[in-house]
Design an enzyme around this catalytic site. Structure first.
Site, mmCIF file in Angstrom:
data_model
loop_
_atom_site.group_PDB
_atom_site.id
_atom_site.type_symbol
_atom_site.label_atom_id
_atom_site.label_comp_id
_atom_site.label_asym_id
_atom_site.label_seq_id
_atom_site.Cartn_x
_atom_site.Cartn_y
_atom_site.Cartn_z
ATOM 1 C CG ASN A 1 71.234 47.022 27.372
ATOM 2 O OD1 ASN A 1 71.154 46.020 26.085
ATOM 3 N ND2 ASN A 1 71.104 48.375 26.704
ATOM 4 C CD1 TRP A 2 73.334 41.444 30.455
ATOM 5 C CD2 TRP A 2 74.005 40.085 28.978
ATOM 6 N NE1 TRP A 2 73.378 40.284 31.347
ATOM 7 C CE2 TRP A 2 73.646 39.484 30.464
ATOM 8 C CE3 TRP A 2 74.678 38.778 28.779
ATOM 9 C CZ2 TRP A 2 73.167 38.155 31.094
ATOM 10 C CZ3 TRP A 2 74.028 37.336 28.911
ATOM 11 C CH2 TRP A 2 74.150 37.511 30.515
ATOM 12 C CE LYS A 3 74.904 49.814 27.372
ATOM 13 N NZ LYS A 3 75.362 50.989 27.480
ATOM 14 C CG HIS B 1 70.017 51.466 23.533
ATOM 15 N ND1 HIS B 1 71.955 52.161 23.326
ATOM 16 C CD2 HIS B 1 70.065 51.278 24.728
ATOM 17 C CE1 HIS B 1 71.728 52.539 24.993
ATOM 18 N NE2 HIS B 1 70.886 51.544 25.430
ATOM 19 C CD GLU C 1 74.742 52.365 23.683
ATOM 20 O OE1 GLU C 1 74.769 51.572 23.447
ATOM 21 O OE2 GLU C 1 75.102 52.441 25.163
ATOM 22 C CD GLU D 1 68.061 53.833 27.711
ATOM 23 O OE1 GLU D 1 68.274 52.630 28.772
ATOM 24 O OE2 GLU D 1 68.330 53.354 27.277
ATOM 25 N N GLY E 1 75.571 55.297 30.599
ATOM 26 C CA GLY E 1 77.165 55.077 30.582
ATOM 27 C C GLY E 1 78.216 56.202 31.328
ATOM 28 C CB SER F 1 74.054 56.268 35.289
ATOM 29 O OG SER F 1 75.778 56.708 34.223
ATOM 30 N N GLY G 1 72.945 48.546 31.463
ATOM 31 C CA GLY G 1 73.557 48.925 31.274
ATOM 32 C C GLY G 1 75.157 48.225 32.038
ATOM 33 N N GLY G 2 75.961 49.001 32.591
ATOM 34 C CA GLY G 2 76.982 48.722 33.332
ATOM 35 C C GLY G 2 76.414 48.096 34.389
HETATM 36 C C1 PEP Z 1 71.694 51.003 29.077
HETATM 37 O O1 PEP Z 1 72.122 50.710 28.227
HETATM 38 O O2 PEP Z 1 70.263 50.777 28.055
HETATM 39 C C2 PEP Z 1 71.778 52.257 30.022
HETATM 40 C C3 PEP Z 1 71.337 52.923 30.738
HETATM 41 O O3 PEP Z 1 73.279 51.453 30.592
HETATM 42 P P1 PEP Z 1 73.934 52.379 31.766
HETATM 43 O O4 PEP Z 1 73.113 52.473 32.813
HETATM 44 O O5 PEP Z 1 75.254 51.428 30.994
HETATM 45 O O6 PEP Z 1 73.936 54.355 31.450
#
Ligand code: PEP
Length: 253
Positions: free
Chosen positions: A9-11, A97, A99, A169, A175, A215, A236-237
């Site tokens: 997930n590049w966001k 998501h 966010e 999640e 994050g 994470s 994500g990250g």
């Molecule tokens: C996400 O964006 O869905 C996510 C889980 O981010 P991260 O891996 O950075 O926690």
């Protein structure tokens, strides 16, 4: 065996050129993948066509949108419909998501509408659910997630439910560098599968891919994915760094 999925997930990160390079770095690694293993790049809208053409000749790779609108078409400036996504060959879309739920006030009801519109256009939803820290601390995370599933998914007929991918999640782990333990992830995934089993039966529940997000990185992916009900991750990250995401892909069961 149900699909094991590493979804990036590049966001709202990376320029177009950086995105192109990241895809190239990952694809040229030529990671050996079994037929049941899949990699999905969830990229910003302006990069969807580029990313889709980058993976066009790859069996185990696909592209997802990060969102879609909950109405079919019309005067909704700035929004993107499921028909638009279908018209450029997109096969997956992340919805719900945390966010988007938090910053854009997306409700379970709106997500139910998005699910219907996606399935109508043969796009597989990657449906995100998960609890905030206060809910986890109060010990009511199972009820919370069950309500999210019921209000957004349980109107579906079995033939549609089997196209859904779920991403659990926990918001407190997204994050933050704070990962749920492998045991916490497995416990919730098992619970989610049991809820689906009660409503849709064993065959559909057993085939449902449930991803963990929060994470995940190269160093912890193997341990988390080892849970029998954990079918990969939404990342994500760590998905922004080729070596990290390659390690995560390699950790798929
Ligand atoms: C996400 O964006 O869905 C996510 C889980 O981010 P991260 O891996 O950075 O926690």
């Amino acid at each position: 065996m149900r699909k094991q999925i590493a979804a990036a997930n590049w966001k709202m990160n990376l320029t177009y050129q950086q995105g192109e390079k990241l895809l190239d770095d990952i694809l040229t690694a030529k990671i050996p993948l079994a037929p049941h293993q899949q990699v999905i790049f969830t990229v910003p809208y302006p990069y969807l066509i580029m990313a889709n053409s980058a993976v066009a000749n790859e069996n185990n790779y696909a592209v997802a949108a990060q969102n879609c609108y909950h109405k079919k078409s019309g005067a909704f400036t700035g929004e993107v419909s499921t028909e638009m996504l279908q018209s450029i060959g997109i096969k997956y879309c992340v919805i719900g998501h945390s966010e988007r739920r938090e910053y854009f006030a997306e409700s379970n009801q709106q997500l139910a509408e998005k699910i219907d519109l996606l399935l109508e256009k043969s796009i597989q939803p990657i449906f995100c659910c998960g609890e905030a820290l206060s809910i986890r601390e109060a010990g009511t995370q199972n009820n919370w997630v069950e309500t999210q599933l019921k209000e957004s998914l349980f109107h579906l007929q079995p033939g549609d439910m089997e196209k859904v991918i779920i991403a659990y999640e926990p918001i407190w782990a997204i994050g933050t560098g704070k990962t749920a333990s492998a045991a916490q992830a497995q416990e919730m995934h098992e619970f989610i599968r049991s809820i689906i089993q009660q409503k849709y039966g064993t065959a559909i529940a057993d085939n449902l891919s449930i991803l963990y997000g929060g994470s995940v990185k190269g160093a912890n992916a193997g341990e988390i994915f080892a849970g029998p009900d954990v079918d990969g991750g939404l990342v994500g990250g760590a998905s922004l760094v080729a070596e990290e995401f390659i390690a995560i892909i390699k950790a798929l069961k």
